[in-house]
Design an enzyme around this catalytic site. Sequence first.
Site, mmCIF file in Angstrom:
data_model
loop_
_atom_site.group_PDB
_atom_site.id
_atom_site.type_symbol
_atom_site.label_atom_id
_atom_site.label_comp_id
_atom_site.label_asym_id
_atom_site.label_seq_id
_atom_site.Cartn_x
_atom_site.Cartn_y
_atom_site.Cartn_z
ATOM 1 N N ASN A 112 74.306 -49.629 0.670
ATOM 2 C CA ASN A 112 74.973 -49.366 1.938
ATOM 3 C C ASN A 112 73.926 -49.401 3.045
ATOM 4 O O ASN A 112 72.750 -49.650 2.796
ATOM 5 C CB ASN A 112 75.704 -48.020 1.904
ATOM 6 C CG ASN A 112 74.760 -46.879 1.598
ATOM 7 O OD1 ASN A 112 73.797 -46.646 2.322
ATOM 8 N ND2 ASN A 112 75.023 -46.163 0.504
ATOM 9 N N ALA A 168 71.705 -38.078 1.408
ATOM 10 C CA ALA A 168 71.688 -39.450 0.897
ATOM 11 C C ALA A 168 73.094 -40.027 0.784
ATOM 12 O O ALA A 168 74.040 -39.334 0.406
ATOM 13 C CB ALA A 168 70.997 -39.494 -0.462
ATOM 14 N N ASP A 178 78.793 -45.021 -4.723
ATOM 15 C CA ASP A 178 79.809 -44.421 -5.594
ATOM 16 C C ASP A 178 79.917 -45.139 -6.932
ATOM 17 O O ASP A 178 80.288 -44.535 -7.936
ATOM 18 C CB ASP A 178 81.175 -44.446 -4.895
ATOM 19 C CG ASP A 178 81.216 -43.520 -3.693
ATOM 20 O OD1 ASP A 178 80.699 -42.392 -3.799
ATOM 21 O OD2 ASP A 178 81.744 -43.927 -2.649
ATOM 22 N N LYS A 196 69.464 -64.181 -12.907
ATOM 23 C CA LYS A 196 70.298 -64.327 -11.721
ATOM 24 C C LYS A 196 71.628 -64.978 -12.094
ATOM 25 O O LYS A 196 71.666 -65.998 -12.790
ATOM 26 C CB LYS A 196 69.576 -65.179 -10.677
ATOM 27 C CG LYS A 196 70.393 -65.395 -9.408
ATOM 28 C CD LYS A 196 69.664 -66.295 -8.419
ATOM 29 C CE LYS A 196 70.546 -66.587 -7.207
ATOM 30 N NZ LYS A 196 69.889 -67.509 -6.262
ATOM 31 N N ASP A 249 78.203 -37.805 -9.552
ATOM 32 C CA ASP A 249 78.459 -37.133 -8.276
ATOM 33 C C ASP A 249 77.432 -36.006 -8.146
ATOM 34 O O ASP A 249 77.591 -34.924 -8.726
ATOM 35 C CB ASP A 249 79.881 -36.578 -8.247
ATOM 36 C CG ASP A 249 80.288 -36.082 -6.877
ATOM 37 O OD1 ASP A 249 79.423 -35.513 -6.173
ATOM 38 O OD2 ASP A 249 81.456 -36.263 -6.498
ATOM 39 N N ILE A 250 76.380 -36.254 -7.404
ATOM 40 C CA ILE A 250 75.257 -35.308 -7.348
ATOM 41 C C ILE A 250 75.667 -34.012 -6.664
ATOM 42 O O ILE A 250 75.322 -32.914 -7.115
ATOM 43 C CB ILE A 250 74.056 -35.963 -6.640
ATOM 44 C CG1 ILE A 250 73.624 -37.219 -7.400
ATOM 45 C CG2 ILE A 250 72.891 -34.976 -6.531
ATOM 46 C CD1 ILE A 250 72.530 -38.023 -6.712
#
Length: 410
Positions: free
Chosen positions: A220, A284, A288, A298, A317-318
């Site tokens: 992201n 952070a 997901d 590649k 999920d921290i």
Amino acid sequence: MSRILLIVGGGIAAYKACEIVRLLRKAGHGVRCVLTEGGSHFVTPMTLAALSEQEVHTTLWDLKDEAEMGHIQLSRQADLVLIAPATADLLARMAAGLANDLATTLLLATDKPVLAAPAMNVRMWQHPATQRNVAQLQADGVAIMAPDEGAMACGEYGPGRLPEPAAIVAEVERQLRSPPSLTSGASLMSPDAARLAGKHILVTAGPTHEPIDPVRYIANRSSGKQGFAIAGALAALGARVTLVAGPVSLLTPPGVDRVDVETAREMAAAVDAALPADAAVLVAAVADWRAAGTADQKIKKNGPGSLPDIRLVENPDILAGLGHGSQRPRLLIGFAAETENVVPHAQTKLVRKAADWIVANDVSGDVMGGDANTIHLVSKDAVETWEHMPKQAVADRLAARIADALENMS
């Protein structure tokens, strides 16, 4: 009113010094400028004099000024010395302790806080020599802002852009509130910054990169700036800070222990290893999902209309893991980057993940990668909306609130 001595280095970003002067004066500060020989190729003494309403100093060999030891007076009369832009050459001469022009001479003679805002080509910034010089200056007590990342005048892209003038002014005001010591090797904490002394605070920052094949990954646009600013603000209040950082090109804030990771699973493991902590601030932007399997080579196109079969699985999920875990920090803070229904989504997240606060913001604009933020501080009992402000100002305010909360828990 504080007195700022602005040293303008020789780089294309020198033109932004004009806006820095304007914003400093608008904030109520007095500004006096020192224009280096290189800087004079990009901005004129007349421009800076008109904006600052002060004489602009350009040379060590001014008979009138130096008859009165002008460089000593300049170095001592200011409340803070700001270098913007701080070029690679200027940082190198500072680190070496040279005094071969007015700027470096007064920097060597000053007993006041010094703040440098770097600006240079990305490869120059990332060069080991520059990073060595930055580390030496930080050890000497010089506060150094992380450069912005983006397109440059040279046509390249990456970290090295001068931070925006508003962010520089916000950092000037933060430094004036908590001035660093100029004793070699000293901590950059202010003398009375002991509110969080003895507390261990865990901070996460930046994105995670989830590999698909050797050249591609899921990620992201998180720059890490807000999390790094929070880590630095907490350290400035005396906390022992562990910063778990995703892949970003930012300087480690003074007094912060940094652990670099790449993936969400690596970040989760680093968070677990850093426990126990009195508080955790999970800034952070963790991906997901990740690819169920990473290709060894590649992934190639197989003709028009042929798409790779990439199956996604959830990442750990921290925040929820901490909220429901046996080593839950006394104060647990999560961040929520939303593009719609910002506060309702944050309130749902607060309950679902067993957090104490959620810091929510609308990232539909240029917040991710930018220097300012508008946040909503969501707790079980209230929602506070903070005015739009630089990310450093958000960090300072949040750090003070964390200190208040932990003091009330004692």
